[in-house]
Design a protein around this motif. Structure first.
Motif, PDB file in Angstrom:
ATOM      1  N   VAL A  69      76.290 -59.083   9.320  1.00 37.57           N
ATOM      2  CA  VAL A  69      75.133 -59.951   9.537  1.00 37.57           C
ATOM      3  C   VAL A  69      74.038 -59.150  10.234  1.00 37.57           C
ATOM      4  O   VAL A  69      72.862 -59.261   9.903  1.00 37.57           O
ATOM      5  CB  VAL A  69      75.499 -61.143  10.465  1.00 37.57           C
ATOM      6  N   SER A  70      74.469 -58.314  11.194  1.00 40.55           N
ATOM      7  CA  SER A  70      73.485 -57.622  12.030  1.00 40.55           C
ATOM      8  C   SER A  70      72.515 -56.767  11.219  1.00 40.55           C
ATOM      9  O   SER A  70      71.347 -56.664  11.549  1.00 40.55           O
ATOM     10  CB  SER A  70      74.183 -56.766  13.081  1.00 40.55           C
ATOM     11  N   SER A  71      73.008 -56.177  10.093  1.00 38.39           N
ATOM     12  CA  SER A  71      72.112 -55.309   9.320  1.00 38.39           C
ATOM     13  C   SER A  71      71.167 -56.110   8.418  1.00 38.39           C
ATOM     14  O   SER A  71      70.194 -55.565   7.908  1.00 38.39           O
ATOM     15  CB  SER A  71      72.920 -54.318   8.493  1.00 38.39           C
ATOM     16  N   LYS A  72      71.445 -57.408   8.232  1.00 42.47           N
ATOM     17  CA  LYS A  72      70.603 -58.185   7.307  1.00 42.47           C
ATOM     18  C   LYS A  72      69.860 -59.325   8.004  1.00 42.47           C
ATOM     19  O   LYS A  72      69.143 -60.075   7.353  1.00 42.47           O
ATOM     20  CB  LYS A  72      71.483 -58.801   6.197  1.00 42.47           C
TER      21      LYS A  72
ATOM     22  N   MET B  41      79.819 -60.603   5.681  1.00 44.05           N
ATOM     23  CA  MET B  41      79.021 -61.286   6.703  1.00 44.05           C
ATOM     24  C   MET B  41      79.205 -62.792   6.718  1.00 44.05           C
ATOM     25  O   MET B  41      78.859 -63.461   7.697  1.00 44.05           O
ATOM     26  CB  MET B  41      77.557 -60.897   6.597  1.00 44.05           C
ATOM     27  N   ALA B  42      79.803 -63.339   5.661  1.00 45.25           N
ATOM     28  CA  ALA B  42      80.018 -64.795   5.624  1.00 45.25           C
ATOM     29  C   ALA B  42      80.957 -65.248   6.742  1.00 45.25           C
ATOM     30  O   ALA B  42      80.830 -66.361   7.253  1.00 45.25           O
ATOM     31  CB  ALA B  42      80.604 -65.187   4.268  1.00 45.25           C
ATOM     32  N   PHE B  43      81.886 -64.350   7.126  1.00 43.41           N
ATOM     33  CA  PHE B  43      82.907 -64.784   8.092  1.00 43.41           C
ATOM     34  C   PHE B  43      82.339 -65.110   9.473  1.00 43.41           C
ATOM     35  O   PHE B  43      82.877 -65.947  10.188  1.00 43.41           O
ATOM     36  CB  PHE B  43      84.017 -63.723   8.190  1.00 43.41           C
ATOM     37  N   THR B  44      81.260 -64.445   9.840  1.00 46.46           N
ATOM     38  CA  THR B  44      80.627 -64.755  11.128  1.00 46.46           C
ATOM     39  C   THR B  44      80.107 -66.202  11.100  1.00 46.46           C
ATOM     40  O   THR B  44      80.216 -66.931  12.089  1.00 46.46           O
ATOM     41  CB  THR B  44      79.488 -63.747  11.402  1.00 46.46           C
ATOM     42  N   PHE B  45      79.574 -66.606   9.949  1.00 46.41           N
ATOM     43  CA  PHE B  45      79.071 -67.977   9.800  1.00 46.41           C
ATOM     44  C   PHE B  45      80.231 -68.988   9.820  1.00 46.41           C
ATOM     45  O   PHE B  45      80.133 -70.052  10.414  1.00 46.41           O
ATOM     46  CB  PHE B  45      78.290 -68.114   8.485  1.00 46.41           C
ATOM     47  N   ILE B  46      81.322 -68.630   9.138  1.00 45.36           N
ATOM     48  CA  ILE B  46      82.460 -69.551   9.047  1.00 45.36           C
ATOM     49  C   ILE B  46      83.115 -69.721  10.423  1.00 45.36           C
ATOM     50  O   ILE B  46      83.384 -70.837  10.867  1.00 45.36           O
ATOM     51  CB  ILE B  46      83.504 -69.020   8.019  1.00 45.36           C
ATOM     52  N   LYS B  47      83.312 -68.606  11.123  1.00 44.76           N
ATOM     53  CA  LYS B  47      83.949 -68.691  12.446  1.00 44.76           C
ATOM     54  C   LYS B  47      83.051 -69.462  13.422  1.00 44.76           C
ATOM     55  O   LYS B  47      83.534 -70.273  14.224  1.00 44.76           O
ATOM     56  CB  LYS B  47      84.257 -67.283  12.984  1.00 44.76           C
ATOM     57  N   ALA B  48      81.742 -69.204  13.314  1.00 44.78           N
ATOM     58  CA  ALA B  48      80.801 -69.884  14.213  1.00 44.78           C
ATOM     59  C   ALA B  48      80.882 -71.400  14.042  1.00 44.78           C
ATOM     60  O   ALA B  48      80.640 -72.155  14.976  1.00 44.78           O
ATOM     61  CB  ALA B  48      79.385 -69.394  13.934  1.00 44.78           C
TER      62      ALA B  48
END
Ligand code: AMP
Length: 413
Positions: free
Chosen positions: A216-219, A239-246
């Motif tokens: 996520v950080s790079s985009k 990067m989807a996993f950061t959204f799912i975990k959040a």
């Protein structure tokens, strides 16, 4: 910020239609000094293994020759620390000759007496390839004296190197000041600007952005910058996993940036406020190891067991993404949906390629940009089936982030 960016892109486009494109110059009896991006991969025998960048420069060089001019080509190759022979431009000279169809002369320096003499002796209709610009540390430093020495080789400066347009190097940016009335974009660079404008400003709706890749950080800046421009957004890949975990999902051992979870929630909130439909994967191909031979199973993305990691989009996600792609008229794709480098986890990215190819065939405009997605479309044969494949990884991302690229600004000013 966004308003400024839109205004800037519109300004660039206006400039494109005024004086800054190749078509506005007649090169008869002129020597065009062309910054190309010939930073091509070589194998152990110094053979060029991917000629895309050389082919991409062909149209600009031919226009100069057809007008009755001569072309002096300058580029960097690799990352030499000194004048290491493996990074010499002489290795690619015959390939450039073969692709352009005209024998290319080579000079073993890019500045100094020898280079100047070779440029002076160049006849109209001929092409000269200069030695690696990065053999001189002044290139990356943007040294004005070095830029001036380069500028003395030609009459008109043409920048056709999108891949380095985000760098304020001597040959990409600083040099332009020595050609106040005789500088322009090459055809490739002009096409990059036009294609991006077609996605961000002159787009047919609905507009879809597909962002994948590992982090996520790079985009993040890209996502925030384009939320105002798109109707739908697919967030896939690692990067989807950061959204799912959040959002409270269990992601097992999948890649995640815990410190970006709040940001992820904020993006989802912003998207809601802006009426942008966000599509996250609903299922994944989970693996018990980061390996092509790992054991795999399909898992709900919110219930991945510990010891397992999501490495590709699952079948239901692919179906959802396909539907989104097929209802949109403008599609931007940056970043793979899985670890496409391993066969086992390449199928989500391949399925997306098929969807985009089908949408393009039905009249959608599709632009693929960013290193890994470009590698994926080439590897799986989708390049001829999308509307445009950008040649610049970092440069493309910086444009999507809304930044002004120094190499472009130097021509437009
Ligand atoms: P980026 O450079 O950020 O565009 O990321 C591209 C890389 O993301 C590729 O090398 C992919 O292998 C990697 N990638 C995509 N999906 C995943 C995932 N689910 N887990 C780990 N890496 C991934």
């Amino acid at each position: 910020m966004l308003r400024f960016y839109i205004a800037y892109l519109l300004y660039l486009l206006a400039k494109l239609t005024i004086m800054t494109t190749l078509e506005h110059f007649n090169f008869k009896n002129k020597k065009a000094l062309i910054r190309v991006d010939f930073n091509v991969p070589l194998d152990d025998n110094f053979e060029v293994t991917d000629t895309t960048r050389i082919e991409a420069a062909k149209a600009t060089v031919l226009k100069v020759l057809e007008d009755g001019g001569a072309a002096i080509l300058m580029s960097h190759l690799g990352r030499p620390k000194a004048q290491e022979p493996e990074f010499s431009m002489k290795h690619i000279c015959s390939k450039v000759s073969e692709i352009i169809g005209v024998e290319v002369k080579y000079v073993p320096n890019c500045v100094g007496e020898e280079a100047q003499e070779a440029a002076n002796n160049l006849e109209m209709g001929e092409i000269l390839l200069l030695e690696n610009l990065r053999y001189h540390e002044e290139e990356k430093k943007g040294d004005p004296a070095f830029a001036k020495a380069l500028s003395q080789l030609g009459d008109i400066y043409v920048n056709d190197a999108f891949g380095t347009a985000h760098r304020a190097h001597a040959s990409t940016t600083i040099i332009a000041q020595f050609f106040p009335e005789a500088k322009c974009f090459g055809q490739l660079l002009a096409k990059e600007i036009e294609s991006l404008d077609k996605v961000l400003n002159n787009s047919e709706k609905p507009v879809l952005a597909i962002l994948g890749g590992s982090k996520v950080s790079s985009k993040i800046t890209v996502i925030e910058n384009i939320l105002d421009k798109v109707d739908e957004m697919i967030i896939g890949g690692g990067m989807a996993f950061t959204f799912i975990k959040a959002q409270g999902g269990s992601i097992g051992d999948s890649i995640c940036e815990d410190d970006k979870m709040e940001l992820a929630l904020d993006i989802l909130k912003q998207a809601k406020e802006k009426n942008v439909k966000i599509h996250l994967p609903v299922d994944v191909i989970a693996a018990n190891d980061f390996s092509n031979d790992a054991e795999t199973k399909i898992s709900d993305i919110t219930a991945i067991e510990d010891g397992w990691q999501g490495l590709d989009a699952g079948p239901n996600s692919r179906e959802n993404f396909d539907a989104a792609v097929k209802r949109c008229k403008t599609i931007l794709w940056n970043g793979p949906l899985g670890v496409f480098e391993m066969d086992t986890f390449s199928h989500g990215t391949i399925a997306l390629g098929h969807s985009i190819a089908a949408a393009t065939k039905n009249g959608a405009f599709s632009l693929v940009g960013g290193g890994d997605s470009v590698a994926a479309v080439k590897q799986f044969g989708f390049a001829p089936k999308v509307s445009y494949v950008s040649t610049g990884g970092g440069a493309m991302l910086e444009m999507l982030e809304g930044k002004t690229l120094p190499g472009i600004a130097a021509i437009a000013e």
